[in-house]
Scaffold this motif. Structure first.
Motif, PDB file in Angstrom:
ATOM      1  N   TYR A 315      81.958  28.858  44.767  1.00 16.40           N
ATOM      2  CA  TYR A 315      82.412  29.787  43.596  1.00 16.40           C
ATOM      3  C   TYR A 315      81.210  31.513  44.576  1.00 16.40           C
ATOM      4  CZ  TYR A 315      77.381  28.056  44.789  1.00 16.40           C
ATOM      5  OH  TYR A 315      76.756  27.562  45.296  1.00 16.40           O
ATOM      6  N   ASP A 316      81.621  32.233  43.437  1.00 13.98           N
ATOM      7  CA  ASP A 316      81.201  33.395  44.083  1.00 13.98           C
ATOM      8  C   ASP A 316      80.519  34.444  42.803  1.00 13.98           C
ATOM      9  OD1 ASP A 316      83.812  34.000  42.023  1.00 13.98           O
ATOM     10  OD2 ASP A 316      84.724  34.653  44.318  1.00 13.98           O
ATOM     11  N   ARG A 317      80.023  33.559  41.867  1.00 10.07           N
ATOM     12  CA  ARG A 317      79.581  34.274  40.736  1.00 10.07           C
ATOM     13  C   ARG A 317      78.625  32.764  40.149  1.00 10.07           C
ATOM     14  NH1 ARG A 317      79.366  39.288  38.293  1.00 10.07           N
ATOM     15  NH2 ARG A 317      81.142  39.352  39.161  1.00 10.07           N
ATOM     16  N   VAL A 318      77.670  33.042  39.183  1.00 12.73           N
ATOM     17  CA  VAL A 318      76.933  32.099  38.506  1.00 12.73           C
ATOM     18  C   VAL A 318      76.329  32.828  37.006  1.00 12.73           C
ATOM     19  CG1 VAL A 318      74.516  30.337  39.075  1.00 12.73           C
ATOM     20  CG2 VAL A 318      76.201  31.186  40.783  1.00 12.73           C
ATOM     21  N   TYR A 319      76.507  31.358  36.311  1.00 10.22           N
ATOM     22  CA  TYR A 319      75.943  31.980  34.697  1.00 10.22           C
ATOM     23  C   TYR A 319      74.780  30.472  34.597  1.00 10.22           C
ATOM     24  CZ  TYR A 319      80.404  35.502  34.500  1.00 10.22           C
ATOM     25  OH  TYR A 319      81.103  36.168  35.004  1.00 10.22           O
ATOM     26  N   MET A 320      73.562  31.575  34.642  1.00  6.02           N
ATOM     27  CA  MET A 320      72.775  30.712  33.960  1.00  6.02           C
ATOM     28  C   MET A 320      71.883  30.701  32.839  1.00  6.02           C
ATOM     29  SD  MET A 320      69.605  30.671  36.965  1.00  6.02           S
ATOM     30  CE  MET A 320      70.452  29.669  38.532  1.00  6.02           C
ATOM     31  N   ASP A 321      71.650  29.106  32.386  1.00  9.66           N
ATOM     32  CA  ASP A 321      70.360  30.075  31.595  1.00  9.66           C
ATOM     33  C   ASP A 321      69.256  30.134  31.133  1.00  9.66           C
ATOM     34  OD1 ASP A 321      70.078  29.558  28.437  1.00  9.66           O
ATOM     35  OD2 ASP A 321      69.619  27.234  28.729  1.00  9.66           O
ATOM     36  N   LEU A 322      68.189  30.504  30.767  1.00  4.13           N
ATOM     37  CA  LEU A 322      67.036  30.707  30.972  1.00  4.13           C
ATOM     38  C   LEU A 322      66.000  29.352  30.243  1.00  4.13           C
ATOM     39  CD1 LEU A 322      64.480  32.716  31.512  1.00  4.13           C
ATOM     40  CD2 LEU A 322      64.317  33.870  29.398  1.00  4.13           C
ATOM     41  N   ASP A 323      65.865  29.145  29.145  1.00  2.00           N
ATOM     42  CA  ASP A 323      65.138  28.519  28.216  1.00  2.00           C
ATOM     43  C   ASP A 323      65.186  27.294  28.977  1.00  2.00           C
ATOM     44  OD1 ASP A 323      63.062  30.786  26.542  1.00  2.00           O
ATOM     45  OD2 ASP A 323      64.963  30.700  26.156  1.00  2.00           O
ATOM     46  N   ASP A 324      64.353  26.077  28.809  1.00  2.00           N
ATOM     47  CA  ASP A 324      64.269  25.083  30.123  1.00  2.00           C
ATOM     48  C   ASP A 324      65.718  24.697  30.613  1.00  2.00           C
ATOM     49  OD1 ASP A 324      63.006  24.275  27.570  1.00  2.00           O
ATOM     50  OD2 ASP A 324      65.059  23.939  26.184  1.00  2.00           O
TER      51      ASP A 324
END
Length: 434
Positions: A315-324
């Motif tokens: 992988y060369d990109r990460v999508y991530m949530d903030l809360d919890d």
């Protein structure tokens, strides 16, 4: 031993690099700014999960082609010093160090040979008060038998009766000694370039797994233990780290079990006291003066299996949530923020996809600031509005998605078919290699 160092770093090769004590050497040296750590093995074991610089498939030391192939690796990596991690390998390297294209952090050949053979060690210390009684047979029971050239308690056995003696036993391959029922200690030691004993650090072995201490704690250095260490050091020729094991007899007196010229699997406990024996050993091999500063506290270590992973998805990109996810119960989630910095070190952009602004009194950037998380860690911070979906903002090629919500993960997976992870999956993404 004086050694010319290549460039600004000392290149240290750990061989073989797949067992527990190899991991301890790696952990002790990998964050030292003036040392570059390498690992190599004949068999492909755990080393590839741990070493950034790693080779496997080298011939066995008994193979006629080993020296040529091994020296080729030493030359390629410009290795300055080799740390052997197995008693037989230490004995071999010590005996042929003049043929190697690098120095060996190990005892001299005579010492390595004696440490590899318990019968020779007991013969050397015969007459010393800490040497156990050695017998030629099983006329006096109970006794304890163990292979002359064994390790990790393999083949060792308590003999309470004649029925306990294995059939077809060749006594020449074993030593038979008095049964020692008391406490067992490992004593980590360090000898400087002048042969002076610089550190003596006893630790108890309270719980064992396959001969390795998985629970132990530091113990008081008594005059009895110091005398044993001094006697061993005087009669043998060490350089850098080594250790010996002792056990109390029926009268509460320590007797010798074995001496080893390599790193112990649980030498991490001495490092937890602030004494980095592998690093000091490297400096001693470089011809430097060394001293020991031990922190003024007691420490207990307890270990269990640690899992490391490698996945075949690049992988060369990460999508991530903030809360919890990044922030849990108003605290920064340490495995997640560690992964964010791992991505930063590797040049992998991280994008925050969050609904924080819709459900909190502060903004997403205010939340990050309140938790001392820099917005510079993220390529983008995308705040979703009402009715917007996270899959709409994801470019799927070469991407992964991290979110504590199963429903959010399912939406992303169903549309883009990329790997999705909950917070507990951070250990799968952790890269331990260094």
């Amino acid at each position: 031993m004086e050694k010319m160092i290549h460039g600004n770093k000392i290149h240290v090769l750990i061989f073989p690099a797949g067992e527990v004590n190899a991991a301890e050497l790696h952990d002790a040296l990998c964050s030292c700014v003036n040392i570059e750590v390498y690992g190599a093995s004949s068999e492909d074991r755990h080393g590839r999960f741990l070493f950034k610089n790693y080779k496997t498939g080298l011939p066995n030391i008994s193979d006629g082609s080993f020296m040529q192939e091994f020296n080729r690796v030493l030359d390629e990596w410009q290795i300055d010093f080799i740390f052997p991690t197995h008693d037989t390998v230490a004995e071999y390297f010590a005996s042929c160090r003049n043929m190697l294209h690098a120095g060996v952090i190990c005892a001299d050949s005579r010492t390595a040979h004696i440490c590899r053979d318990k019968r020779l060690a007991y013969e050397l210390f015969q007459g010393e008060g800490f040497c156990p009684e050695i017998y030629s047979g099983f006329d006096r029971l109970p006794v304890f038998m163990k292979p002359r050239r064994g390790q990790g308690a393999i083949g060792a056995k308590l003999i309470n009766s004649r029925q306990d003696v294995p059939a077809g036993l060749d006594l020449n391959d074993y030593v038979i000694c008095e049964y020692l029922p008391g406490e067992e200690y490992t004593v980590d030691c360090l000898t400087d370039r002048h042969g002076s004993l610089t550190a003596v650090m006893p630790r108890s072995r309270q719980r064992l797994l396959a001969g390795i201490t998985v629970r132990g704690k530091d113990e008081t250095l008594t005059e009895e233990i110091r005398r044993i260490a001094s006697c061993i050091n005087e009669k043998l020729g060490f350089l850098g780290l080594w250790y010996f094991q002792i056990k109390k007899d029926v009268h509460g007196k320590f007797k010798l079990l074995e001496v080893s010229a390599r790193c112990a699997g649980s030498m991490c406990l001495s490092r937890a006291l602030g004494v980095n024996l592998p690093l000091l050993s490297v400096y001693a091999a470089c011809g430097r003066s060394i001293e020991v500063i031990q922190n003024p506290y007691h420490v207990m270590a307890d270990r269990t299996l640690l899992s490391r992973y490698r996945i075949d998805y690049i992988y060369d990109r990460v999508y991530m949530d903030l809360d919890d996810t990044l922030i849990i119960q108003d605290k920064v989630c340490l495995p997640v923020i560690q992964f964010v910095y791992q991505c930063r070190n590797c040049g992998i952009p991280v994008c925050l996809l969050t609904r924080h602004n819709d459900s909190h009194h502060d903004s997403d950037t205010e939340c990050l600031s309140r938790h001392a998380v820099s917005t510079d860690l993220f390529e983008q911070i995308i705040s979703l509005g009402a009715g917007e979906e996270k899959p709409d903002y994801i470019k799927p090629e070469g991407s992964i998605f991290i979110d504590n919500s199963y429903q959010e993960r399912k939406k992303v997976f169903d549309r883009h078919h990329i790997p999705v992870f909950d917070v507990e999956g951070m250990e799968v993404l952790a890269d331990w290699r260094s």
